[in-house]
Design a protein around this motif. Structure first.
Motif, PDB file in Angstrom:
ATOM      1  N   VAL A  19      36.819  20.761 115.763  1.00  0.00           N
ATOM      2  CA  VAL A  19      38.226  20.372 115.684  1.00  0.00           C
ATOM      3  C   VAL A  19      38.607  19.527 116.897  1.00  0.00           C
ATOM      4  O   VAL A  19      39.244  18.468 116.766  1.00  0.00           O
ATOM      5  CB  VAL A  19      39.137  21.613 115.575  1.00  0.00           C
ATOM      6  CG1 VAL A  19      40.600  21.199 115.597  1.00  0.00           C
ATOM      7  CG2 VAL A  19      38.832  22.385 114.298  1.00  0.00           C
TER       8      VAL A  19
ATOM      9  N   SER B 156      37.064  16.055 116.674  1.00  0.00           N
ATOM     10  CA  SER B 156      37.708  15.176 115.693  1.00  0.00           C
ATOM     11  C   SER B 156      39.115  14.779 116.099  1.00  0.00           C
ATOM     12  O   SER B 156      39.540  13.648 115.865  1.00  0.00           O
ATOM     13  CB  SER B 156      37.750  15.871 114.326  1.00  0.00           C
ATOM     14  OG  SER B 156      36.451  16.158 113.875  1.00  0.00           O
ATOM     15  N   VAL B 157      39.851  15.706 116.732  1.00  0.00           N
ATOM     16  CA  VAL B 157      41.257  15.460 117.042  1.00  0.00           C
ATOM     17  C   VAL B 157      41.441  14.793 118.397  1.00  0.00           C
ATOM     18  O   VAL B 157      42.210  13.836 118.534  1.00  0.00           O
ATOM     19  CB  VAL B 157      42.052  16.778 116.975  1.00  0.00           C
ATOM     20  CG1 VAL B 157      43.504  16.561 117.377  1.00  0.00           C
ATOM     21  CG2 VAL B 157      41.982  17.374 115.571  1.00  0.00           C
TER      22      VAL B 157
ATOM     23  N   ILE C 299      35.731  26.305 109.609  1.00  0.00           N
ATOM     24  CA  ILE C 299      36.545  25.092 109.501  1.00  0.00           C
ATOM     25  C   ILE C 299      37.336  25.109 108.194  1.00  0.00           C
ATOM     26  O   ILE C 299      38.532  24.794 108.167  1.00  0.00           O
ATOM     27  CB  ILE C 299      35.651  23.837 109.581  1.00  0.00           C
ATOM     28  CG1 ILE C 299      35.096  23.692 111.000  1.00  0.00           C
ATOM     29  CG2 ILE C 299      36.433  22.584 109.195  1.00  0.00           C
ATOM     30  CD1 ILE C 299      34.043  22.619 111.117  1.00  0.00           C
TER      31      ILE C 299
ATOM     32  N   LEU D 210      41.521  25.181 107.925  1.00  0.00           N
ATOM     33  CA  LEU D 210      42.295  24.223 107.138  1.00  0.00           C
ATOM     34  C   LEU D 210      43.028  24.906 105.986  1.00  0.00           C
ATOM     35  O   LEU D 210      44.082  24.438 105.546  1.00  0.00           O
ATOM     36  CB  LEU D 210      41.375  23.126 106.600  1.00  0.00           C
ATOM     37  CG  LEU D 210      40.715  22.255 107.672  1.00  0.00           C
ATOM     38  CD1 LEU D 210      39.791  21.223 107.032  1.00  0.00           C
ATOM     39  CD2 LEU D 210      41.760  21.564 108.528  1.00  0.00           C
TER      40      LEU D 210
ATOM     41  N   PRO E 265      46.947  23.942 106.623  1.00  0.00           N
ATOM     42  CA  PRO E 265      46.420  22.588 106.408  1.00  0.00           C
ATOM     43  C   PRO E 265      47.213  21.496 107.099  1.00  0.00           C
ATOM     44  O   PRO E 265      46.679  20.420 107.370  1.00  0.00           O
ATOM     45  CB  PRO E 265      46.465  22.430 104.886  1.00  0.00           C
ATOM     46  CG  PRO E 265      47.483  23.432 104.422  1.00  0.00           C
ATOM     47  CD  PRO E 265      47.403  24.573 105.375  1.00  0.00           C
ATOM     48  N   THR E 266      48.498  21.753 107.399  1.00  0.00           N
ATOM     49  CA  THR E 266      49.328  20.713 108.014  1.00  0.00           C
ATOM     50  C   THR E 266      49.490  20.898 109.513  1.00  0.00           C
ATOM     51  O   THR E 266      50.155  20.095 110.162  1.00  0.00           O
ATOM     52  CB  THR E 266      50.724  20.700 107.365  1.00  0.00           C
ATOM     53  OG1 THR E 266      51.355  21.987 107.573  1.00  0.00           O
ATOM     54  CG2 THR E 266      50.631  20.433 105.870  1.00  0.00           C
TER      55      THR E 266
ATOM     56  N   ILE F 144      47.185  20.873 111.907  1.00  0.00           N
ATOM     57  CA  ILE F 144      46.254  20.146 112.765  1.00  0.00           C
ATOM     58  C   ILE F 144      46.274  18.669 112.401  1.00  0.00           C
ATOM     59  O   ILE F 144      46.018  18.309 111.243  1.00  0.00           O
ATOM     60  CB  ILE F 144      44.824  20.699 112.613  1.00  0.00           C
ATOM     61  CG1 ILE F 144      44.785  22.176 112.994  1.00  0.00           C
ATOM     62  CG2 ILE F 144      43.844  19.914 113.484  1.00  0.00           C
ATOM     63  CD1 ILE F 144      43.434  22.813 112.812  1.00  0.00           C
TER      64      ILE F 144
ATOM     65  N   ARG G 167      44.966  14.801 112.101  1.00  0.00           N
ATOM     66  CA  ARG G 167      43.662  14.199 111.816  1.00  0.00           C
ATOM     67  C   ARG G 167      42.732  15.186 111.106  1.00  0.00           C
ATOM     68  O   ARG G 167      41.498  15.135 111.253  1.00  0.00           O
ATOM     69  CB  ARG G 167      42.993  13.674 113.096  1.00  0.00           C
ATOM     70  CG  ARG G 167      43.835  12.704 113.901  1.00  0.00           C
ATOM     71  CD  ARG G 167      43.119  12.206 115.148  1.00  0.00           C
ATOM     72  NE  ARG G 167      41.997  11.359 114.812  1.00  0.00           N
ATOM     73  CZ  ARG G 167      41.135  10.872 115.713  1.00  0.00           C
ATOM     74  NH1 ARG G 167      41.302  11.173 116.999  1.00  0.00           N
ATOM     75  NH2 ARG G 167      40.139  10.113 115.341  1.00  0.00           N
ATOM     76  N   SER G 168      43.300  16.127 110.346  1.00  0.00           N
ATOM     77  CA  SER G 168      42.489  17.172 109.724  1.00  0.00           C
ATOM     78  C   SER G 168      41.465  16.597 108.741  1.00  0.00           C
ATOM     79  O   SER G 168      40.410  17.201 108.531  1.00  0.00           O
ATOM     80  CB  SER G 168      43.392  18.191 109.015  1.00  0.00           C
ATOM     81  OG  SER G 168      44.201  17.560 108.041  1.00  0.00           O
ATOM     82  N   ARG G 169      41.771  15.436 108.155  1.00  0.00           N
ATOM     83  CA  ARG G 169      40.824  14.816 107.228  1.00  0.00           C
ATOM     84  C   ARG G 169      39.529  14.401 107.919  1.00  0.00           C
ATOM     85  O   ARG G 169      38.495  14.234 107.269  1.00  0.00           O
ATOM     86  CB  ARG G 169      41.456  13.585 106.574  1.00  0.00           C
ATOM     87  CG  ARG G 169      42.562  13.897 105.592  1.00  0.00           C
ATOM     88  CD  ARG G 169      43.218  12.626 105.070  1.00  0.00           C
ATOM     89  NE  ARG G 169      42.253  11.630 104.625  1.00  0.00           N
ATOM     90  CZ  ARG G 169      42.592  10.467 104.096  1.00  0.00           C
ATOM     91  NH1 ARG G 169      43.866  10.158 103.934  1.00  0.00           N
ATOM     92  NH2 ARG G 169      41.670   9.606 103.725  1.00  0.00           N
TER      93      ARG G 169
ATOM     94  N   ILE H 283      37.955  16.124 110.346  1.00  0.00           N
ATOM     95  CA  ILE H 283      37.190  17.243 110.913  1.00  0.00           C
ATOM     96  C   ILE H 283      35.908  17.438 110.120  1.00  0.00           C
ATOM     97  O   ILE H 283      35.929  17.616 108.905  1.00  0.00           O
ATOM     98  CB  ILE H 283      38.032  18.530 110.905  1.00  0.00           C
ATOM     99  CG1 ILE H 283      39.273  18.355 111.785  1.00  0.00           C
ATOM    100  CG2 ILE H 283      37.207  19.708 111.396  1.00  0.00           C
ATOM    101  CD1 ILE H 283      40.229  19.520 111.740  1.00  0.00           C
TER     102      ILE H 283
END
Length: 830
Positions: A51, A54-55, A354, A358, A362-363, A365, A367-369, A371
């Motif tokens: 996470v 990615s973030v 992970i 999510l 789901p909302t 984090i 840039r969750s797409r 991860i």
């Protein structure tokens, strides 16, 4: 020589690996326990690192993303203000530091004419936004500057998901005409599947085509535009800030009525994407690091015990010529082998973790797409596994390497007591670390409990909502818009299971309202830059009753609050916006509005002016209602709140609220049919119950609570196992001593007290260190907490008592076993 040396080393390493694997298979139960503990610890660390990678660590998916900046306006009363279109054009033309600067805002369009009517989330963007991001279409092209002008041919770019879902991914979509809000648009391109800026939109249209509207040419109008700019090579953010400040200062001199005190706020794009989640992720990463540390301490204790059992083996190896380093390397190889296997299983756990993260929020984090378990994460897992193997294997290996061959080969039963302090130290580390995690989880639990019990100012029960946006081209007049929504609400109220129905321009907990300036009548005008703002909302008369927002003084809106008072007035010189707001003459304010502006007076009957313009309407306060949480349960803009009558200020876009007698979700299908019965081409969207909206508003806090509680729970279990294991092993090693004590008169209760005392001493020392560590580290959680101090005495006390009680239970069983020792049998132990 070098090649021969390397061959010998590789052969020796291969021998160590084969022997280590045989030893692990020889003790499968121990190996499984160690691998499971490592898989949990390494898997949790890998999940959180993926996470963070990615973030926070991975650049944004744009070329040279470090040169991208995010821009908005700020004033003395608002730090986060959108950009007026005339200011944007001046920024674009006058700056010296940007290659390109573009703007965007969010909206939605009704797509009709091909299949069922659908509301499509849409971004209105300038052509230079794509150039600044260096983004190109997958098929077709992006906008040109000629298309980004008033009067240009309407064009649209589709998102990949919409293209696939609605149009089957057909290449022939290019140059087709779509009907959006009753107007024809030509499809000129489709964006790639990985392009998502701004997020959660499915179409893009040129924003410049809207700028011909007179409202857009007013510098005091801020229509939700935000900017993205790319720095020129060699330019810095500090230079950009100085350049934009200079432009803003010049605009303030040119347009003092609209731009007084306004400046430009510039931030790196990544910072805007990440938001407030940066510190939270690092706190969570520290927490899983503690979990792994506790697991390592447990495993080290287990391997110390196993090393004692293998003393004779090591003594024989030493007697046959093996040096200390050779013995230590063999044991370290076994440890690293265990860690690598644990790390492999940890990757599987990380994948599941992970998905769980999510799923929970789901909302929560950004840039969750993005991860995923990429090569950086795999490298992290491999390195972590290796270092973990060294960490928990080093102490047992060094202890085993210091074997005394002569004494060990004479030894017949007892272990080496000198290792007790090591095991005790590891227990203290486990307890201290667990204490820190439990306090962190305890603070989050108290924080979330307080957040859940915040009075939002309205009732959630049996409420559902959906949005309706009427096309401007089709519903031109205020009367048409009023008629549509009034008819819809009347129809909804006739449905079985509907207690009441109302509409509002925005709902609480989502920051869906709008801000407008105002001045109190009869008082000196404040400087333009200090004009107060209110959170404004347009509502129908039944809104307050449906939401159970209490009336404190005065009255609610009624059917008499309409635009009939305008009869006979000449509004021909007014533009569309001025004509719309001219129909307002009443307002309902919240209790904070009344307290702040009329602290010692009755607010009902007082008057304010809608904005500071001389032509702005004067509004009479007809009621005072309770304050509502508009932004979120944990947030408050501290702006006062005002409500306008829908019949006087009818917007195109409204959110319909239905109060049900039972399950509100059962009414959505019937509500959709009621909308279609009025206008078959009118879709509804954004369907949510108020409970769902409430859940979304606390999603980040729920995620933090869930993860910290899981980590603390794992830590507590590991600590219990660690304390129990050390005390059990201690009883086994001291069987001979206990037998002697009992033979010379010690009572079972004395033995029990001795064992319990030893375990509780270690626990209390660990708790003391944990309290100190928690006092220092929980300060990092300040931004994660609501209504609770990071050094909350109650939480610290409760957790200390809890951990003491749990440790007492862990010591009880070994203590009872010690009282069962038979002195006759134990004295034969020698």
């Amino acid at each position: 020589m070098a090649n021969a040396f390397n061959e010998v080393n590789m052969h020796t390493l291969w021998q160590d690996l084969r022997y280590g694997a045989r030893m692990l298979l020889k003790s499968p139960s121990v190996s499984i326990v160690v691998i499971l503990a490592l898989a949990l610890g390494i898997g949790a660390n890998t999940a959180i690192f993926s996470v963070i990678n990615s973030v926070l660590l991975r650049p944004l998916p744009y070329d040279q993303a470090d040169r991208l900046l995010f821009l908005n306006e700020r004033s003395r009363v608002m730090d986060e203000m959108s950009i007026s279109y005339p200011n944007f054009t001046d920024w674009r033309n006058q700056n010296h530091v940007f290659e390109k600067i573009g703007v965007y805002n969010r909206g939605s369009y009704n797509l009709t004419g091909s299949g069922d009517a659908e509301r499509i989330p849409t971004a209105q963007v300038s052509a230079d936004l794509f150039t600044a991001l260096r983004a190109n279409a997958l098929i077709g092209r992006v906008f040109t500057n000629d298309e980004d002008q008033p009067g240009a041919t309407p064009v649209v770019i589709l998102g990949y998901g919409l293209w696939q879902r609605r149009f089957g991914g057909q290449m022939s979509i290019l140059n087709q005409t779509l009907t959006l809000n009753g107007k024809s648009y030509t499809v000129i391109g489709v964006m790639p599947s990985d392009y998502a800026y701004p997020s959660r939109v499915d179409m893009w249209v040129p924003v410049g085509q809207l700028s011909g509207d007179p409202n857009w040419q007013q510098r005091g109008n801020h229509p939700g535009l935000y900017g993205v700019a790319r720095l020129k090579p060699g330019a810095t953010m500090a230079q950009a800030q100085a350049d934009m400040d200079n432009i803003a200062a010049n605009l303030e001199k040119q347009y003092p009525d609209s731009n007084a005190g306004d400046r430009v706020r510039i931030r790196p794009m990544l910072e805007v994407f990440v938001g407030d989640v940066r510190s939270t992720l690092w706190v969570l990463f520290g927490a899983v690091g503690f979990v792994l540390l506790i697991a390592c301490a447990n495993i080290a204790n287990l391997l110390l015990a196993r090393a004692t059992a293998r003393q004779k083996e090591m003594a024989i190896r030493a007697a046959l010529g093996a040096g200390r380093w050779r013995i230590a390397r063999q044991l370290l190889t076994e440890s690293v082998l265990l860690a690598i296997v644990g790390g492999a299983f940890g990757l599987l756990i990380a994948h599941w973790a992970i998905r769980f993260i999510l799923y929970v929020s789901p909302t929560a984090i950004p840039r969750s797409r993005e991860i995923s378990l990429d090569w950086k994460v795999l490298g992290f897992t491999l390195a972590l596994s290796f270092l973990t193997g060294i960490l928990f294997g080093l102490v047992p290996a060094m202890q085993a390497a210091e074997v005394d061959v002569h004494e060990t080969l004479k030894e017949t039963g007892r272990g080496v007591s000198g290792r007790h302090w090591l095991r005790s130290s590891l227990v203290i580390v486990e307890v201290a670390t667990t204490m820190v995690l439990l306090i962190g989880a305890g603070l989050m639990i108290r924080s979330f409990y307080r957040l859940q019990n915040v009075n939002p100012g309205f009732s959630y029960e049996h409420l559902t909502s959906f949005s309706v946006s009427l096309p401007q081209k089709k519903y031109v007049s205020e009367e048409q818009r009023s008629e549509f929504f009034n008819r819809l609400l009347e129809n909804l109220r006739t449905l079985p299971g509907v207690a009441s129905a109302a509409a509002a321009s925005g709902l609480p907990l989502g920051n869906n309202g709008w801000q407008t300036s105002f001045v109190v009548e009869g008082r000196p005008l404040p400087p333009r830059s200090e004009t107060p703002l209110m959170e404004a909302c347009t509502v129908t008369p039944d809104y307050f009753r449906a939401m159970k927002i209490p009336l404190l003084r005065g009255r609610y809106f009624d059917e008499h609050d309409n635009r009939s008072f305008l009869a006979g007035r000449d509004l021909s010189k007014y533009d569309e916006g001025e004509r719309l707001i001219s129909g307002s003459n009443v307002i309902i304010v919240d209790e904070e509005f009344a307290r702040r502006h009329w602290p010692d007076e009755e607010a009902v009957g007082k008057q304010i002016r809608f904005g500071s313009d001389a032509k702005a309407p004067v509004l009479t306060v007809v009621g005072v209602v309770g304050r509502v949480k508009m932004e979120g349960l944990a947030e408050d803009s501290h702006r006062v709140q005002g409500y306008f009558a829908f019949a006087q200020l009818p917007f195109n876009g409204m959110t319909v609220i239905i109060k049900a007698t039972g399950d509100p979700n059962q009414l959505i299908a019937a509500a959709r049919q009621q909308v279609k019965s009025i206008d078959p081409n009118q879709p509804i969207y954004n369907i949510r119950t108020m409970d769902e909206i409430r859940g979304e508003s606390v999603a980040p806090q729920r995620l933090n609570l869930t993860l910290l509680s899981i980590f603390a729970g794992i830590a507590l279990v590991l600590a219990i196992v660690g304390i129990y294991g050390v005390m059990s092993y201690s009883v086994t090693q001291r069987t001979h001593e206990i037998g002697i004590r009992m033979a010379i008169g010690a009572q079972p209760r004395d033995v029990f007290r001795m064992v319990i005392g030893h375990g509780m001493t270690l626990t209390i020392i660990g708790i003391a260190f944990g309290l100190v560590g928690a006092f220092a580290l929980t300060r990092l959680m300040t931004t994660m907490l609501f209504g609770v101090r990071p050094t909350d005495p109650m939480t610290f006390t409760i957790i200390a008592v809890l951990l003491t009680g749990v440790a007492l239970i862990a010591c009880y069983i070994p203590g009872r076993r010690a009282t069962k020792v038979d002195p006759v049998v134990s004295l034969r132990y020698e």
